[in-house]
Motif scaffolding. Sequence first.
Motif: not given
Length: 292
Positions: A104-108
């Motif tokens: 996962f793209d954590v900020p997204q």
Amino acid sequence: MNLCDIRTVREILAAFGTETKKGFGQNFLINAAVPEGIADACCDDRDSVIVEIGPGIGTLTQQLALRAEKVTSVELDQRLLPILEETVGEFDNLHILHGDILQFDVPQLLEQEFPGMHVAVCANLPYYITTPILMHLLESGAPIDSITVMVQKEVAEKLQAPVGTRNSGAITAAVNYYGTVEMLFTVPRDSFLPPPNVDSAVIRIDVQKRYAADTKHPKHFFAMLKNGFSQRRKTLVNSLSATMHYEKPVLLDALRELGLSETVRMENLTMEQLVALSNCLSEKDSSGEEKV
């Protein structure tokens, strides 16, 4: 539903034709005080928003959903999704996502689930993947206020150890770069089904990025940690000359400038000394390129 009752856990797994999967490091909690304690530590107040990693059959998830405004749980094992629908599907403040948190793209993800909000992360992490997940979260730059996780007791002791002491290591310094670590309580192995071979502990990392402003080249700093601690029994001069290809006179000159012994090892340096050394070596790199 008492998700810490051994009979209930076995009945749930049997009803769905599921067994614990060793490859995913699955050990389900059967000590009710543990998920309650983790949830209390993670949820500062009723307005808390939580990302949970690895809900399993929902034991910790249940306690988080009872305390927080909203919980998003990320589960890798697709077999557990219908079980979670059965065990915690009643909560309208819970959103379950299928996937690997490392992908996962954590900020997204946080912007999608909790736009404009600061988030707490909570997890009962498989031991074999503790470090990659912690660093993935911390390095993401996402607006995470705290990370409360259960890890192997030995790892918890290492993370909490003062940087520069015998029990510290690269992961100790890396996590301290991003925040402060507190061990909250220990968890005996018989608190799980099936029981693991080691005891566990719950830690909380309060994310503050304490050393970011003082570190001139973060990539160099983390590369130096990785390489220096990979040969921790060698002197710093020998380990960094071998792994990062610095010439020994350059390393010796940096140590003299910082008032450090020529025979010092990486494991002997405090956090402030590690940052100062990285800054000094970055400036001395005659190639003009950052060594990573």
